[in-house]
Design a protein around this motif. Structure first.
Motif, PDB file in Angstrom:
ATOM      1  N   GLU A 114      48.126  57.883  47.929  1.00  0.00           N
ATOM      2  CA  GLU A 114      47.182  58.905  47.855  1.00  0.00           C
ATOM      3  C   GLU A 114      47.954  60.313  47.991  1.00  0.00           C
ATOM      4  O   GLU A 114      47.739  61.169  47.147  1.00  0.00           O
ATOM      5  N   LEU A 115      48.705  60.328  49.037  1.00  0.00           N
ATOM      6  CA  LEU A 115      49.562  61.671  49.174  1.00  0.00           C
ATOM      7  C   LEU A 115      50.359  61.961  47.843  1.00  0.00           C
ATOM      8  O   LEU A 115      50.315  62.953  47.495  1.00  0.00           O
ATOM      9  N   ARG A 116      50.925  60.809  47.567  1.00  0.00           N
ATOM     10  CA  ARG A 116      52.097  61.107  46.326  1.00  0.00           C
ATOM     11  C   ARG A 116      51.213  61.448  45.043  1.00  0.00           C
ATOM     12  O   ARG A 116      51.578  62.165  44.095  1.00  0.00           O
ATOM     13  N   ASP A 117      49.959  60.892  45.081  1.00  0.00           N
ATOM     14  CA  ASP A 117      49.214  61.183  43.787  1.00  0.00           C
ATOM     15  C   ASP A 117      48.558  62.705  43.727  1.00  0.00           C
ATOM     16  O   ASP A 117      48.217  63.160  42.620  1.00  0.00           O
ATOM     17  N   HIS A 118      48.126  63.397  44.881  1.00  0.00           N
ATOM     18  CA  HIS A 118      47.620  64.363  45.039  1.00  0.00           C
ATOM     19  C   HIS A 118      48.387  65.725  45.312  1.00  0.00           C
ATOM     20  O   HIS A 118      48.242  66.659  45.045  1.00  0.00           O
ATOM     21  N   ALA A 119      49.697  65.292  46.230  1.00  0.00           N
ATOM     22  CA  ALA A 119      50.338  66.343  46.726  1.00  0.00           C
ATOM     23  C   ALA A 119      51.474  66.741  45.811  1.00  0.00           C
ATOM     24  O   ALA A 119      51.947  65.895  44.670  1.00  0.00           O
ATOM     25  N   ASP A 120      52.377  67.956  45.892  1.00  0.00           N
ATOM     26  CA  ASP A 120      53.532  68.180  45.230  1.00  0.00           C
ATOM     27  C   ASP A 120      54.715  67.082  45.269  1.00  0.00           C
ATOM     28  O   ASP A 120      54.594  66.494  46.516  1.00  0.00           O
ATOM     29  N   SER A 121      55.151  66.702  44.156  1.00  0.00           N
ATOM     30  CA  SER A 121      56.338  65.921  44.254  1.00  0.00           C
ATOM     31  C   SER A 121      57.387  66.012  45.304  1.00  0.00           C
ATOM     32  O   SER A 121      58.255  64.975  45.587  1.00  0.00           O
ATOM     33  N   ASN A 122      57.613  67.183  45.707  1.00  0.00           N
ATOM     34  CA  ASN A 122      58.797  67.703  46.639  1.00  0.00           C
ATOM     35  C   ASN A 122      58.216  67.579  47.973  1.00  0.00           C
ATOM     36  O   ASN A 122      59.035  68.002  48.842  1.00  0.00           O
ATOM     37  N   ILE A 123      57.022  67.200  48.314  1.00  0.00           N
ATOM     38  CA  ILE A 123      56.777  67.369  49.706  1.00  0.00           C
ATOM     39  C   ILE A 123      57.562  66.482  50.712  1.00  0.00           C
ATOM     40  O   ILE A 123      57.784  65.393  50.397  1.00  0.00           O
ATOM     41  N   VAL A 124      57.787  66.932  51.849  1.00  0.00           N
ATOM     42  CA  VAL A 124      58.394  66.374  52.820  1.00  0.00           C
ATOM     43  C   VAL A 124      57.537  65.474  53.665  1.00  0.00           C
ATOM     44  O   VAL A 124      56.385  66.124  54.268  1.00  0.00           O
ATOM     45  N   ILE A 125      57.937  64.261  53.762  1.00  0.00           N
ATOM     46  CA  ILE A 125      56.946  63.427  54.587  1.00  0.00           C
ATOM     47  C   ILE A 125      57.561  62.595  55.675  1.00  0.00           C
ATOM     48  O   ILE A 125      58.730  62.146  55.615  1.00  0.00           O
ATOM     49  N   MET A 126      56.782  62.748  56.940  1.00  0.00           N
ATOM     50  CA  MET A 126      57.379  62.032  58.023  1.00  0.00           C
ATOM     51  C   MET A 126      56.178  61.032  58.246  1.00  0.00           C
ATOM     52  O   MET A 126      55.205  61.282  58.796  1.00  0.00           O
ATOM     53  N   TYR A 143      42.792  69.112  49.939  1.00  0.00           N
ATOM     54  CA  TYR A 143      43.442  69.903  50.738  1.00  0.00           C
ATOM     55  C   TYR A 143      44.956  69.380  50.603  1.00  0.00           C
ATOM     56  O   TYR A 143      45.707  70.245  51.315  1.00  0.00           O
ATOM     57  N   TYR A 144      45.417  68.451  50.063  1.00  0.00           N
ATOM     58  CA  TYR A 144      46.765  68.199  49.675  1.00  0.00           C
ATOM     59  C   TYR A 144      47.410  69.448  49.064  1.00  0.00           C
ATOM     60  O   TYR A 144      48.724  69.407  49.178  1.00  0.00           O
ATOM     61  N   ARG A 145      46.478  69.846  48.253  1.00  0.00           N
ATOM     62  CA  ARG A 145      47.483  70.848  47.161  1.00  0.00           C
ATOM     63  C   ARG A 145      48.089  71.862  48.009  1.00  0.00           C
ATOM     64  O   ARG A 145      47.167  72.713  48.926  1.00  0.00           O
ATOM     65  N   GLY A 146      49.206  72.471  47.599  1.00  0.00           N
ATOM     66  CA  GLY A 146      49.873  73.399  48.131  1.00  0.00           C
ATOM     67  C   GLY A 146      50.586  72.974  49.615  1.00  0.00           C
ATOM     68  O   GLY A 146      51.235  73.833  50.315  1.00  0.00           O
ATOM     69  N   ALA A 147      50.323  71.666  50.094  1.00  0.00           N
ATOM     70  CA  ALA A 147      51.313  71.290  51.244  1.00  0.00           C
ATOM     71  C   ALA A 147      52.677  70.980  51.074  1.00  0.00           C
ATOM     72  O   ALA A 147      53.016  70.479  50.000  1.00  0.00           O
ATOM     73  N   LEU A 148      53.426  71.513  52.045  1.00  0.00           N
ATOM     74  CA  LEU A 148      54.740  71.459  51.880  1.00  0.00           C
ATOM     75  C   LEU A 148      55.318  70.202  52.665  1.00  0.00           C
ATOM     76  O   LEU A 148      56.375  69.847  52.514  1.00  0.00           O
ATOM     77  N   GLY A 149      54.580  69.879  53.521  1.00  0.00           N
ATOM     78  CA  GLY A 149      55.075  68.647  54.516  1.00  0.00           C
ATOM     79  C   GLY A 149      53.765  67.719  55.038  1.00  0.00           C
ATOM     80  O   GLY A 149      52.484  68.446  55.019  1.00  0.00           O
ATOM     81  N   ALA A 150      53.969  66.353  54.980  1.00  0.00           N
ATOM     82  CA  ALA A 150      52.908  65.786  55.714  1.00  0.00           C
ATOM     83  C   ALA A 150      53.478  64.808  56.805  1.00  0.00           C
ATOM     84  O   ALA A 150      54.253  64.315  56.709  1.00  0.00           O
ATOM     85  N   LEU A 151      52.618  64.735  57.731  1.00  0.00           N
ATOM     86  CA  LEU A 151      52.798  63.687  58.998  1.00  0.00           C
ATOM     87  C   LEU A 151      51.797  62.609  58.642  1.00  0.00           C
ATOM     88  O   LEU A 151      50.524  62.840  58.553  1.00  0.00           O
ATOM     89  N   LEU A 152      52.519  61.314  58.381  1.00  0.00           N
ATOM     90  CA  LEU A 152      51.473  60.399  58.179  1.00  0.00           C
ATOM     91  C   LEU A 152      51.395  59.404  59.376  1.00  0.00           C
ATOM     92  O   LEU A 152      52.576  58.965  59.712  1.00  0.00           O
ATOM     93  N   VAL A 153      50.405  59.215  59.903  1.00  0.00           N
ATOM     94  CA  VAL A 153      50.181  58.929  61.534  1.00  0.00           C
ATOM     95  C   VAL A 153      49.674  57.572  61.498  1.00  0.00           C
ATOM     96  O   VAL A 153      48.643  57.083  60.785  1.00  0.00           O
ATOM     97  N   TYR A 154      50.345  56.724  62.180  1.00  0.00           N
ATOM     98  CA  TYR A 154      49.345  55.374  62.394  1.00  0.00           C
ATOM     99  C   TYR A 154      49.466  55.255  64.181  1.00  0.00           C
ATOM    100  O   TYR A 154      50.277  55.869  64.804  1.00  0.00           O
ATOM    101  N   ASP A 155      48.672  54.217  64.597  1.00  0.00           N
ATOM    102  CA  ASP A 155      48.690  53.890  66.059  1.00  0.00           C
ATOM    103  C   ASP A 155      49.556  52.468  66.179  1.00  0.00           C
ATOM    104  O   ASP A 155      49.045  51.611  65.760  1.00  0.00           O
ATOM    105  N   VAL A 156      50.489  52.606  67.236  1.00  0.00           N
ATOM    106  CA  VAL A 156      51.526  51.527  67.376  1.00  0.00           C
ATOM    107  C   VAL A 156      50.609  50.432  67.923  1.00  0.00           C
ATOM    108  O   VAL A 156      51.272  49.157  68.101  1.00  0.00           O
ATOM    109  N   THR A 157      49.353  50.431  68.596  1.00  0.00           N
ATOM    110  CA  THR A 157      48.582  49.418  69.322  1.00  0.00           C
ATOM    111  C   THR A 157      47.717  48.635  68.297  1.00  0.00           C
ATOM    112  O   THR A 157      47.006  47.882  68.518  1.00  0.00           O
ATOM    113  N   LYS A 158      47.498  49.440  66.822  1.00  0.00           N
ATOM    114  CA  LYS A 158      46.605  48.838  65.911  1.00  0.00           C
ATOM    115  C   LYS A 158      47.317  48.555  64.627  1.00  0.00           C
ATOM    116  O   LYS A 158      47.487  49.692  63.813  1.00  0.00           O
ATOM    117  N   PRO A 159      47.746  47.169  64.326  1.00  0.00           N
ATOM    118  CA  PRO A 159      48.423  46.983  63.212  1.00  0.00           C
ATOM    119  C   PRO A 159      47.707  47.199  61.993  1.00  0.00           C
ATOM    120  O   PRO A 159      48.546  47.770  60.653  1.00  0.00           O
TER     121      PRO A 159
END
Length: 220
Positions: free
Chosen positions: A109-121, A81-97
């Motif tokens: 993993e995202l960079r392996d499967h997604a478009d090289s120009n994907i916008v990541i936050m 499902y990464y294919r065709g994605a233009l953006g990604a929100l990479l989420v972590y929990d500030v209470t769980k290191p």
């Protein structure tokens, strides 16, 4: 007339939410798309998505946000499902290191499967749990700067920065797409190019696969 109603947006942007199970991806999705939050929630199974149409830089953009399950056993399924994605929100929990430590693996993993120009936050969620914070803002900022990511801390429960996070990533995608739109009709254009989304054209995500839908709100 019905066809005209379906085309009442200028762009369709696909965004994926990724990160460990339990970091609040589904609640970020439900807060942004439906302004809902559910404390008693179950983990996402497989993939689900929701949409919201909004104005970005004066254009009507339909955001199609995909919530991918964080559990290991679903990663082989969700990677498609990464294919065709233009953006990604990479989420972590500030209470769980541990969820922050795993960000690097998700990013790979995202960079392996997604478009090289994907916008990541990078998103540090659950800032409402101030007394339980275990990941310093500075550490996340340092990581995001090193990896070339934008960064925000959010609270899906309190609706803090959720709107800002999605607006920011959608605006960045729009800026990139509008620059590419002139050459987007060239043969062999990328799935993630403007050719795939200009004039409301829907991106085909994965053949013969439908996302799992759930009743009520849930947190992955």
């Amino acid at each position: 007339m019905a066809r005209r109603l379906e085309e009442e947006y200028d762009y369709l942007f696909k965004i994926v939410l990724i990160g460990d199970s339990g970091v609040g991806k589904s609640n970020l999705l439900s807060r942004f798309t439906r302004n809902e939050f559910c404390l008693e929630s179950k983990s996402t199974i497989g993939v689900e998505f929701a949409t919201r149409t909004l104005q970005v830089e004066g254009r009507t953009v339909k955001a199609q946000i995909w919530d991918t399950a964080g559990q290991e056993r679903y990663r082989a399924i969700t990677s498609a499902y990464y294919r065709g994605a233009l953006g990604a929100l990479l989420v972590y929990d500030v209470t769980k290191p541990t969820t922050f430590e795993n960000v690097g693996r998700w990013l790979k993993e995202l960079r392996d499967h997604a478009d090289s120009n994907i916008v990541i936050m990078l998103i540090g969620n659950k800032t409402d749990l101030k007394h339980l914070r275990a990941v310093a803002t500075e550490d996340a900022q340092t990581f995001s700067e090193k990896e070339g990511l934008s960064f925000l801390e959010t609270s899906a429960l309190e609706a803090t920065n959720v709107e800002k996070a999605f607006q920011t990533i959608l605006s960045e995608i729009y800026r990139i797409i509008s620059k590419k739109s002139i050459s987007s009709d060239e043969p062999g254009a990328s799935t993630a190019s403007a050719a795939g989304i200009k004039e409301g054209k829907t991106i085909v995500v994965a053949a013969n696969q439908e996302p799992a839908t759930k009743k009520a709100c849930c947190s992955s």
